[in-house]
Design a protein around this motif. Structure first.
Motif, PDB file in Angstrom:
ATOM      1  N   SER A 108       0.793  -1.230   0.000  1.00  0.00           N
ATOM      2  CA  SER A 108       0.000   0.000   0.000  1.00  0.00           C
ATOM      3  C   SER A 108       0.826   1.282   0.000  1.00  0.00           C
ATOM      4  O   SER A 108       0.341   2.334  -0.439  1.00  0.00           O
ATOM      5  N   PHE A 109       2.072   1.251   0.486  1.00  0.00           N
ATOM      6  CA  PHE A 109       2.816   2.488   0.725  1.00  0.00           C
ATOM      7  C   PHE A 109       4.141   2.519  -0.033  1.00  0.00           C
ATOM      8  O   PHE A 109       4.865   1.530  -0.117  1.00  0.00           O
ATOM      9  N   ASP A 110       4.456   3.724  -0.553  1.00  0.00           N
ATOM     10  CA  ASP A 110       5.724   3.949  -1.233  1.00  0.00           C
ATOM     11  C   ASP A 110       6.864   4.152  -0.244  1.00  0.00           C
ATOM     12  O   ASP A 110       8.019   3.830  -0.541  1.00  0.00           O
ATOM     13  N   PRO A 137       6.518  -3.068  -3.522  1.00  0.00           N
ATOM     14  CA  PRO A 137       7.777  -3.462  -4.168  1.00  0.00           C
ATOM     15  C   PRO A 137       8.446  -2.228  -4.775  1.00  0.00           C
ATOM     16  O   PRO A 137       7.792  -1.422  -5.439  1.00  0.00           O
ATOM     17  N   GLY A 138       9.710  -2.050  -4.492  1.00  0.00           N
ATOM     18  CA  GLY A 138      10.404  -0.851  -4.957  1.00  0.00           C
ATOM     19  C   GLY A 138      10.271   0.315  -4.009  1.00  0.00           C
ATOM     20  O   GLY A 138      10.879   1.373  -4.227  1.00  0.00           O
ATOM     21  N   GLY A 139       9.472   0.145  -2.946  1.00  0.00           N
ATOM     22  CA  GLY A 139       9.326   1.198  -1.947  1.00  0.00           C
ATOM     23  C   GLY A 139      10.528   1.246  -1.017  1.00  0.00           C
ATOM     24  O   GLY A 139      11.455   0.430  -1.120  1.00  0.00           O
ATOM     25  N   PHE A 195      12.915  -8.432   4.987  1.00  0.00           N
ATOM     26  CA  PHE A 195      13.664  -7.398   4.283  1.00  0.00           C
ATOM     27  C   PHE A 195      15.031  -7.936   3.856  1.00  0.00           C
ATOM     28  O   PHE A 195      15.614  -8.808   4.507  1.00  0.00           O
ATOM     29  N   SER A 196      15.541  -7.396   2.772  1.00  0.00           N
ATOM     30  CA  SER A 196      16.895  -7.724   2.328  1.00  0.00           C
ATOM     31  C   SER A 196      17.480  -6.481   1.664  1.00  0.00           C
ATOM     32  O   SER A 196      16.760  -5.561   1.278  1.00  0.00           O
ATOM     33  N   GLY A 197      18.778  -6.433   1.566  1.00  0.00           N
ATOM     34  CA  GLY A 197      19.407  -5.285   0.924  1.00  0.00           C
ATOM     35  C   GLY A 197      19.277  -4.006   1.704  1.00  0.00           C
ATOM     36  O   GLY A 197      19.253  -2.911   1.118  1.00  0.00           O
ATOM     37  N   ALA A 266      18.130   2.244  10.276  1.00  0.00           N
ATOM     38  CA  ALA A 266      18.016   1.169   9.292  1.00  0.00           C
ATOM     39  C   ALA A 266      17.233   1.688   8.095  1.00  0.00           C
ATOM     40  O   ALA A 266      16.225   2.389   8.256  1.00  0.00           O
ATOM     41  N   ALA A 267      17.691   1.364   6.916  1.00  0.00           N
ATOM     42  CA  ALA A 267      17.010   1.835   5.706  1.00  0.00           C
ATOM     43  C   ALA A 267      17.172   0.793   4.603  1.00  0.00           C
ATOM     44  O   ALA A 267      18.185   0.072   4.545  1.00  0.00           O
ATOM     45  N   GLY A 268      16.181   0.707   3.773  1.00  0.00           N
ATOM     46  CA  GLY A 268      16.234  -0.239   2.664  1.00  0.00           C
ATOM     47  C   GLY A 268      14.936  -0.240   1.884  1.00  0.00           C
ATOM     48  O   GLY A 268      14.130   0.695   2.007  1.00  0.00           O
ATOM     49  N   GLY A 269      14.731  -1.271   1.123  1.00  0.00           N
ATOM     50  CA  GLY A 269      13.546  -1.331   0.270  1.00  0.00           C
ATOM     51  C   GLY A 269      12.923  -2.708   0.289  1.00  0.00           C
ATOM     52  O   GLY A 269      13.173  -3.531   1.165  1.00  0.00           O
ATOM     53  N   LYS A 270      12.102  -2.943  -0.707  1.00  0.00           N
ATOM     54  CA  LYS A 270      11.395  -4.228  -0.816  1.00  0.00           C
ATOM     55  C   LYS A 270      11.423  -4.668  -2.276  1.00  0.00           C
ATOM     56  O   LYS A 270      11.085  -3.878  -3.150  1.00  0.00           O
TER      57      LYS A 270
END
Length: 270
Positions: A108-110, A137-139, A195-197, A266-270
């Protein structure tokens, strides 16, 4: 948020908690820079408390994004929503909701952020799983948690002076507040949540006050240690202040009280 694990009653102290907001604002700025929110994004602020850093983001995006702040303490949510209404901010709203049971659809969220909330969740892993579920995905996500007990001086001082006077169930929540600060702990939880990356960095900011008296006035005005104070005999309260004051003396430089505190981003994406 919850009153379990010796935490304050966030509902009752909601209107007073704002006295701390200027002091933790640097952490919000780091998170917002890391998050990289853009006009058109749909953004979730978990454990938003009395509205920050969601409100700051809404001011900057000027209604060109959809921002939702959630907190499990209804008192906090009401204070946050009242601020948004008073400022006539568009594109932002607040809802009472536990992080472990988000009512939003998958993907649902970017952007998702959380400042000093995950370690206070009743179930941090479940909260992170929900964060991963509702992120597109890509958020991108960005969150901050406190580091280890020895790097959080003000809370450690309070713990030291209260713990020798009160039963364990009334000790300040040092263990809970720093429960994700040990090396590898946050990384392991994020991986288990799916989470990964991602990256985890240690950062420092200073609590800055003109004097110890100003610091202690802030502590008392915020009621964050109300349940500890209420459990003490009246004649013990001055002793608490004096003992913490002795800890603080080593942090007075050039007429200013500057106390470094460490936290993890902590920061990353999906």
């Amino acid at each position: 948020m919850s009153t379990k694990n010796n935490q304050p009653d966030w509902d009752k102290i909601a209107e007073k908690f704002d006295v701390w907001l200027p002091h933790i604002a640097p952490v919000g700025e780091v998170l917002l820079a890391t998050l990289g929110a853009q006009p058109g994004d749909r953004i979730l602020d978990l454990a938003s408390g009395t509205g920050e850093p969601a409100l700051t983001l809404a001011r900057r995006l000027k209604g060109h994004a959809s921002i939702t702040g959630i907190d499990s303490a209804d008192g906090m949510v009401q204070v946050a929503q009242a601020k948004a209404v008073k400022e006539r901010l568009s594109g932002i709203s607040f809802r009472c909701m536990p992080a472990e049971q988000l009512t939003f659809n998958d993907n649902s969220f970017d952007r998702i952020l959380c400042r000093f909330g995950v370690m206070l969740f009743t179930d941090p892993l479940q909260g992170l799983k929900e964060m991963q579920r509702v992120l597109k995905p890509g958020g991108r996500f960005a969150l901050a948690v406190w580091s280890t007990p020895e790097t959080i001086p003000t809370l450690r001082w309070s713990y030291d002076v209260f713990s020798k006077r009160l039963p364990e169930e009334l000790h300040p929540p040092l263990a809970k507040a720093t429960s994700l600060g040990a090396p590898g702990m946050l990384e392991d939880l994020l991986s288990e949540a799916g989470f990964s990356g991602f990256s985890v960095e240690s950062k420092t900011f200073d609590y800055q006050f003109r004097s110890f008296e100003e610091l202690w006035d802030t502590v008392e005005a915020s009621d964050v240690l109300k349940q500890q104070y209420d459990a003490l005999p009246q004649n013990e309260r001055g002793k608490i202040r004096d003992e913490v004051g002795r800890f603080a003396r080593d942090f007075i430089h050039d007429g200013q009280l500057r106390i470094p505190h460490e936290y993890l981003v902590a920061a990353g994406g999906k």
